[in-house]
Write a protein that holds these residues in place. Structure first.
Motif, PDB file in Angstrom:
ATOM      1  N   GLY A 200     -35.361 -56.045  81.475  1.00 26.53           N
ATOM      2  CA  GLY A 200     -35.278 -56.295  80.096  1.00 26.53           C
ATOM      3  C   GLY A 200     -36.386 -55.795  79.017  1.00 26.53           C
ATOM      4  O   GLY A 200     -36.939 -56.659  78.763  1.00 26.53           O
ATOM      5  N   ILE A 201     -36.556 -54.384  78.844  1.00 23.29           N
ATOM      6  CA  ILE A 201     -37.651 -54.037  78.123  1.00 23.29           C
ATOM      7  C   ILE A 201     -37.146 -53.317  77.074  1.00 23.29           C
ATOM      8  O   ILE A 201     -37.773 -52.342  76.521  1.00 23.29           O
ATOM      9  CB  ILE A 201     -38.469 -52.945  78.920  1.00 23.29           C
ATOM     10  CG1 ILE A 201     -37.475 -51.943  79.503  1.00 23.29           C
ATOM     11  CG2 ILE A 201     -39.030 -53.739  80.044  1.00 23.29           C
ATOM     12  CD1 ILE A 201     -38.492 -50.814  80.382  1.00 23.29           C
ATOM     13  N   GLY A 202     -35.909 -53.762  76.427  1.00 18.84           N
ATOM     14  CA  GLY A 202     -35.513 -53.364  74.952  1.00 18.84           C
ATOM     15  C   GLY A 202     -34.477 -52.317  74.958  1.00 18.84           C
ATOM     16  O   GLY A 202     -33.823 -52.155  76.080  1.00 18.84           O
ATOM     17  N   ILE A 203     -33.781 -52.304  73.953  1.00 14.88           N
ATOM     18  CA  ILE A 203     -32.882 -51.305  73.776  1.00 14.88           C
ATOM     19  C   ILE A 203     -32.802 -49.973  72.739  1.00 14.88           C
ATOM     20  O   ILE A 203     -33.787 -50.164  71.951  1.00 14.88           O
ATOM     21  CB  ILE A 203     -31.498 -51.946  73.304  1.00 14.88           C
ATOM     22  CG1 ILE A 203     -31.827 -52.894  72.135  1.00 14.88           C
ATOM     23  CG2 ILE A 203     -31.269 -53.051  74.252  1.00 14.88           C
ATOM     24  CD1 ILE A 203     -30.372 -53.637  71.510  1.00 14.88           C
ATOM     25  N   LEU A 204     -32.201 -49.078  72.968  1.00 15.89           N
ATOM     26  CA  LEU A 204     -32.402 -47.623  72.193  1.00 15.89           C
ATOM     27  C   LEU A 204     -31.036 -47.547  71.235  1.00 15.89           C
ATOM     28  O   LEU A 204     -30.094 -47.668  71.898  1.00 15.89           O
ATOM     29  CB  LEU A 204     -32.646 -46.663  73.060  1.00 15.89           C
ATOM     30  CG  LEU A 204     -33.999 -46.664  74.060  1.00 15.89           C
ATOM     31  CD1 LEU A 204     -33.939 -45.647  75.078  1.00 15.89           C
ATOM     32  CD2 LEU A 204     -35.183 -46.684  73.045  1.00 15.89           C
TER      33      LEU A 204
END
Lengths: 106, 415
Positions: free
Chosen positions: B245-249
């Motif tokens: 879970g290292i972010g969304i784009l």
């Protein structure tokens, strides 16, 4: 199924047969009842599903938890008999309940 | 087929998330009577994503409680659902979209509500079995297949998703480790006071939180199953599965290929109009102006999706209902409800109300030159609700009054 009536601020009534176990908020949003926004989807995070519960019904509902109570305290249109519809589970004990919506949820 | 030949093609919506669903509801509420076609690449009709890392992952609610509207709603609204269908191109000149299976669909107005996708981790072993992300219902089912008491889960990323998943997994009796590159969890979004609080809570629940750890690869066995996470310098965290879970784009590529202005999201105005007069965009995929903060934002939130969905529906039917809101968010972990209003970026002072070192409820107010710009409120609805109003008013507040628990939140803005 339990019969529930939502009354818009204008007085327009919507009576629904609701599956027990759903919340009043879920029943209203799935049926597209105007006046219940429920932005957070029932997480008790946004206070946009407020309804007014008549006194004779208030005693049949589970008590407000502190989270709901304080959220309501800060809602613009809240009153003594306000509840968050996402915190009210529908059960046969609520057969025939009538709740009223505020002028707006913001 | 009385109206098909002469009727205009109607409104096409790309994406089937919260913004798209709201747009359908609002288009009909605005009196739009033309055709609406909603095209989504997932198999499910529109559903809520926030519960995916919370109650839905925990198995406390099923899909019937996360779907936004029952199936008959779309039929009643005369909205054609094309699910499991990916749009591969927009032709802004011809006013058509093309789907992966070769269909060409004409539009009068187009709404791009493509949302966002997970940021993928690009290290050796990224494609091993058991390395998961959490964005869709399908992702949750895969993660749940590993939910057996004692199973070793490593979470890569100490953001909201990672910590919410950690809380649910711990309750299910898993052995949970969270690896975070920064020197504290939630480093991108909260003050260290809040980070320390969540690190303490998770540690007390038995979650192993490791900060200053950068993942350099995943280890696998002969069957291509993940067996460990490599943190460099010979340090391996053994595991049965991984959640990243290292972010969304933002999903802005379709718009960009069609020649629509894109800059950290699809550029829209306060009414969700893009640089093409017949194309609108709403939700996570947009870069939009915010009047409260007087700058452009790209938000990852349900509120943004809902409100922009409403604004887009109005704009597509010729009405200006500008989108202008104090952003708000929430995160549920254990019995803690974190409610966030505003954006803390650029704050000059953090003021704490309550005691985060000993209690499970407190609030941190973020001030910029004395003006309230954000709040993180843990089990503190009054602080959240009042701050939402005060942020909109650009209220200049006395830090001493904010910190003083004897002063009711309703009185805190008074001199």
């Amino acid at each position: 199924m339990t019969k529930v009536t939502f009354i818009e601020h204008s007085g327009k009534e919507h009576t629904l047969d609701v599956a027990d176990g759903l919340t009043l908020m879920e029943a209203a949003t799935k049926a597209l009842i105007p006046g219940i926004d429920a932005d957070c989807g029932g997480a008790c995070a946004c206070a946009t599903c407020m309804v007014f519960v008549p006194e004779d019904w208030a005693g049949k509902l589970a008590d407000k938890d502190p989270m709901e109570d304080t959220m309501l305290d800060f809602c613009e249109h809240s009153a003594e008999n306000s509840r968050l519809a996402c915190q009210i589970k529908v059960s046969p004990a609520l057969e025939g309940i009538r709740v009223t919506m505020p002028e707006s949820q913001h | 087929m009385s109206m098909s030949a002469s009727a205009s093609p109607g409104i096409v919506i790309i994406g089937a998330g919260q913004a798209a669903s709201q747009a359908v509801v609002s288009l009909r509420a605005e009196g739009f009577e033309g055709a609406i076609t909603l095209i989504g690449d997932e198999a499910e009709p529109p559903y809520q994503r926030p519960p995916l890392s919370k109650k839905f992952l925990a198995g406390e609610i099923g899909f019937d409680r996360v779907e936004l509207k029952p199936a008959e709603f779309y039929a009643n609204a005369h909205c054609t659902l094309m699910l499991g269908t990916r749009v591969t191109a927009i032709d802004a000149k011809a006013k058509t979209v093309t789907t992966g299976d070769g269909h060409v669909i004409a539009y009068t107005k187009l709404l791009i509500a493509t949302g966002s996708r997970v940021r993928e981790i690009n290290v050796p072993g990224f494609d091993l079995k058991g390395v998961h992300y959490l964005r869709s219902v399908g992702d949750v089912h895969e993660i749940q297949s590993h939910f057996k008491a004692g199973a070793r889960m490593v979470i890569v990323g100490g953001g909201y998703i990672g910590l919410e998943v950690a809380a649910v997994a711990k309750k299910n009796g898993l052995d949970v480790t969270v690896l975070e590159t920064a020197n504290r969890v939630l480093a991108r979004v909260v003050d260290p006071i809040v980070s320390r609080f969540y690190e303490r809570v998770h540690a007390a629940a038995g979650v192993n939180i490791c900060t200053d750890v950068t993942v350099v690869g995943f280890e696998g066995d002969a069957d291509h199953n993940v067996t460990g996470v490599n943190a460099g310098d010979g340090k391996i965290f053994p595991c049965d599965f991984v959640v990243v879970g290292i972010g969304i784009l933002p999903n802005a590529e379709l718009a960009e290929m069609a020649g629509i202005e894109v800059s950290n999201g699809i550029v829209v105005d306060e009414c969700t109009r893009t640089s093409d007069p017949d194309i609108f965009a709403a939700g996570d995929c947009t870069n939009h102006p915010n009047g409260v903060f007087d700058r452009r934002l790209r938000l990852e939130s349900v509120q943004n999706a809902i409100e922009q969905g409403k604004t887009a529906a109005a704009a597509m039917t010729g009405k200006d209902k500008p989108y202008n809101q104090v952003p708000w968010f929430w995160s549920d972990q254990y019995d803690l409800k974190l409610q966030i209003a505003g954006l803390s970026q650029g704050y000059t002072q953090a003021v704490t109300r309550g005691n985060p070192d000993t209690d499970n409820n407190f609030a941190v107010f973020y001030l910029k030159d004395g003006v309230l710009i954000a709040v993180d409120a843990v089990n503190r609805p009054p602080e959240f609700m009042m701050s939402k109003m005060l942020i909109a008013q650009h209220a200049k507040l006395d830090p001493a009054r904010l910190a003083d628990e004897t002063i009711n939140m309703k009185e805190v803005a008074k001199a």
